[in-house]
Motif scaffolding. Structure first.
Motif, PDB file in Angstrom:
ATOM      1  N   SER A 131       0.859  -1.187   0.000  1.00 44.44           N
ATOM      2  CA  SER A 131       0.000   0.000   0.000  1.00 44.44           C
ATOM      3  C   SER A 131       0.892   1.231   0.000  1.00 44.44           C
ATOM      4  CB  SER A 131      -0.917   0.011   1.231  1.00 44.44           C
ATOM      5  OG  SER A 131      -0.159   0.156   2.418  1.00 44.44           O
ATOM      6  N   GLY A 132       0.388   2.307  -0.550  1.00 48.49           N
ATOM      7  CA  GLY A 132       1.180   3.519  -0.655  1.00 48.49           C
ATOM      8  C   GLY A 132       2.244   3.372  -1.730  1.00 48.49           C
ATOM      9  N   ALA A 133       3.256   4.224  -1.661  1.00 49.72           N
ATOM     10  CA  ALA A 133       4.375   4.171  -2.608  1.00 49.72           C
ATOM     11  C   ALA A 133       5.652   4.007  -1.796  1.00 49.72           C
ATOM     12  CB  ALA A 133       4.431   5.450  -3.434  1.00 49.72           C
ATOM     13  N   ARG A 134       6.448   3.021  -2.152  1.00 51.64           N
ATOM     14  CA  ARG A 134       7.687   2.746  -1.422  1.00 51.64           C
ATOM     15  C   ARG A 134       8.859   2.901  -2.377  1.00 51.64           C
ATOM     16  NH1 ARG A 134       9.367  -2.725   1.753  1.00 51.64           N
ATOM     17  NH2 ARG A 134       9.259  -3.554  -0.362  1.00 51.64           N
ATOM     18  N   TYR A 135       9.911   3.551  -1.892  1.00 50.68           N
ATOM     19  CA  TYR A 135      11.112   3.822  -2.665  1.00 50.68           C
ATOM     20  C   TYR A 135      12.320   3.315  -1.876  1.00 50.68           C
ATOM     21  CZ  TYR A 135       7.926   7.192  -4.833  1.00 50.68           C
ATOM     22  OH  TYR A 135       6.860   7.794  -5.465  1.00 50.68           O
ATOM     23  N   ALA A 136      13.363   2.877  -2.569  1.00 44.01           N
ATOM     24  CA  ALA A 136      14.559   2.358  -1.908  1.00 44.01           C
ATOM     25  C   ALA A 136      15.813   3.022  -2.447  1.00 44.01           C
ATOM     26  CB  ALA A 136      14.655   0.851  -2.116  1.00 44.01           C
ATOM     27  N   ALA A 137      16.774   3.274  -1.545  1.00 42.90           N
ATOM     28  CA  ALA A 137      18.106   3.782  -1.893  1.00 42.90           C
ATOM     29  C   ALA A 137      19.078   3.208  -0.868  1.00 42.90           C
ATOM     30  CB  ALA A 137      18.147   5.303  -1.869  1.00 42.90           C
ATOM     31  N   GLY A 138      19.944   2.304  -1.313  1.00 41.85           N
ATOM     32  CA  GLY A 138      20.892   1.686  -0.374  1.00 41.85           C
ATOM     33  C   GLY A 138      20.144   1.038   0.776  1.00 41.85           C
ATOM     34  N   PRO A 139      20.489   1.373   2.026  1.00 45.14           N
ATOM     35  CA  PRO A 139      19.822   0.751   3.171  1.00 45.14           C
ATOM     36  C   PRO A 139      18.509   1.429   3.570  1.00 45.14           C
ATOM     37  CG  PRO A 139      21.529   2.205   3.960  1.00 45.14           C
ATOM     38  CD  PRO A 139      21.622   2.214   2.440  1.00 45.14           C
ATOM     39  N   TYR A 140      18.086   2.453   2.834  1.00 50.28           N
ATOM     40  CA  TYR A 140      16.918   3.242   3.222  1.00 50.28           C
ATOM     41  C   TYR A 140      15.671   2.901   2.420  1.00 50.28           C
ATOM     42  CZ  TYR A 140      20.671   6.124   5.124  1.00 50.28           C
ATOM     43  OH  TYR A 140      21.776   6.561   5.802  1.00 50.28           O
ATOM     44  N   PHE A 141      14.531   3.022   3.084  1.00 52.25           N
ATOM     45  CA  PHE A 141      13.220   2.990   2.431  1.00 52.25           C
ATOM     46  C   PHE A 141      12.505   4.287   2.753  1.00 52.25           C
ATOM     47  CE2 PHE A 141      13.603  -1.716   2.678  1.00 52.25           C
ATOM     48  CZ  PHE A 141      13.412  -1.982   1.333  1.00 52.25           C
ATOM     49  N   TRP A 142      11.898   4.900   1.761  1.00 55.05           N
ATOM     50  CA  TRP A 142      11.032   6.082   1.923  1.00 55.05           C
ATOM     51  C   TRP A 142       9.650   5.595   1.521  1.00 55.05           C
ATOM     52  CZ3 TRP A 142      10.802  10.635   4.113  1.00 55.05           C
ATOM     53  CH2 TRP A 142       9.945  11.624   3.638  1.00 55.05           C
ATOM     54  N   TRP A 143       8.708   5.585   2.459  1.00 56.17           N
ATOM     55  CA  TRP A 143       7.401   4.982   2.222  1.00 56.17           C
ATOM     56  C   TRP A 143       6.325   6.031   2.455  1.00 56.17           C
ATOM     57  CZ3 TRP A 143       6.713  -0.708   3.972  1.00 56.17           C
ATOM     58  CH2 TRP A 143       5.587  -1.259   3.342  1.00 56.17           C
ATOM     59  N   THR A 144       5.581   6.357   1.409  1.00 59.55           N
ATOM     60  CA  THR A 144       4.516   7.352   1.513  1.00 59.55           C
ATOM     61  C   THR A 144       3.157   6.680   1.460  1.00 59.55           C
ATOM     62  OG1 THR A 144       4.372   7.761  -0.866  1.00 59.55           O
ATOM     63  CG2 THR A 144       5.962   9.076   0.363  1.00 59.55           C
ATOM     64  N   LYS A 145       2.241   7.212   2.251  1.00 62.16           N
ATOM     65  CA  LYS A 145       0.849   6.757   2.266  1.00 62.16           C
ATOM     66  C   LYS A 145      -0.005   8.005   2.477  1.00 62.16           C
ATOM     67  CE  LYS A 145       1.999   2.332   4.331  1.00 62.16           C
ATOM     68  NZ  LYS A 145       1.865   1.459   5.486  1.00 62.16           N
ATOM     69  N   GLY A 146      -0.735   8.410   1.446  1.00 63.44           N
ATOM     70  CA  GLY A 146      -1.530   9.643   1.550  1.00 63.44           C
ATOM     71  C   GLY A 146      -0.611  10.835   1.755  1.00 63.44           C
ATOM     72  N   THR A 147      -0.829  11.579   2.834  1.00 67.77           N
ATOM     73  CA  THR A 147      -0.018  12.771   3.100  1.00 67.77           C
ATOM     74  C   THR A 147       1.081  12.520   4.137  1.00 67.77           C
ATOM     75  OG1 THR A 147      -1.585  13.549   4.763  1.00 67.77           O
ATOM     76  CG2 THR A 147      -1.900  14.346   2.496  1.00 67.77           C
ATOM     77  N   SER A 148       1.298  11.272   4.503  1.00 70.56           N
ATOM     78  CA  SER A 148       2.375  10.973   5.452  1.00 70.56           C
ATOM     79  C   SER A 148       3.467  10.161   4.770  1.00 70.56           C
ATOM     80  CB  SER A 148       1.828  10.220   6.670  1.00 70.56           C
ATOM     81  OG  SER A 148       1.322   8.960   6.279  1.00 70.56           O
ATOM     82  N   ALA A 149       4.661  10.199   5.353  1.00 73.02           N
ATOM     83  CA  ALA A 149       5.802   9.455   4.824  1.00 73.02           C
ATOM     84  C   ALA A 149       6.682   9.022   5.989  1.00 73.02           C
ATOM     85  CB  ALA A 149       6.599  10.321   3.854  1.00 73.02           C
ATOM     86  N   ASP A 150       7.391   7.917   5.798  1.00 74.99           N
ATOM     87  CA  ASP A 150       8.306   7.400   6.817  1.00 74.99           C
ATOM     88  C   ASP A 150       9.634   7.056   6.170  1.00 74.99           C
ATOM     89  OD1 ASP A 150       6.546   7.279   9.160  1.00 74.99           O
ATOM     90  OD2 ASP A 150       5.482   5.730   8.053  1.00 74.99           O
ATOM     91  N   LEU A 151      10.732   7.359   6.884  1.00 76.94           N
ATOM     92  CA  LEU A 151      12.067   6.967   6.444  1.00 76.94           C
ATOM     93  C   LEU A 151      12.543   5.830   7.335  1.00 76.94           C
ATOM     94  CD1 LEU A 151      14.562   7.494   4.603  1.00 76.94           C
ATOM     95  CD2 LEU A 151      15.466   8.854   6.499  1.00 76.94           C
TER      96      LEU A 151
END
Length: 118
Positions: free
Chosen positions: A78-98
């Motif tokens: 669910s939402g949009a998840r992006y990856a760079a090296g050891p990191y994930f940036w995960w957005t859902k609606g108007t919130s995001a988590d690193l």
């Protein structure tokens, strides 16, 4: 590394005099769209994230530890998840988590909330 160390990762980029442009050729992409979103993150200055969509390619440029990292879109339930090296940036609606995968599965992410769009 514990949660307090993780909070130092996500930060605003300082003003710099030199910039680098990157050109990615996608001959089959019908169009390119860029959205710029500003987020307020837990206990940190606001950050600006650039989202680039070209056909089925999705990228996010996220400032992490003072460096602009290019995240590529990856599979998400669910939402949009992006990856760079050891990191994930995960957005859902108007919130995001690193997430920093080096922290382990039980580590809490840095939570961010959208505050504006350009």
């Amino acid at each position: 590394m514990n949660r307090s160390c993780l909070t130092g990762l996500l930060c605003s980029l300082p003003t710099i005099c030199v910039a680098a442009d990157v050109v990615i050729r996608l001959p089959q992409a019908p169009s390119v769209r860029m959205d710029i979103v500003t987020y307020a993150c837990q206990g940190l200055p606001q950050i600006r994230v650039e989202y680039i969509t070209a056909g089925s390619n999705a990228l996010a440029v996220v400032p992490v530890s003072g460096e602009a990292l290019v995240f590529a879109g990856v599979l998400s339930g669910s939402g949009a998840r992006y990856a760079a090296g050891p990191y994930f940036w995960w957005t859902k609606g108007t919130s995001a988590d690193l997430y920093d995968q080096r922290q382990g599965d039980s580590a809490k992410p840095i939570g961010c909330q959208e505050v504006g769009r350009v």
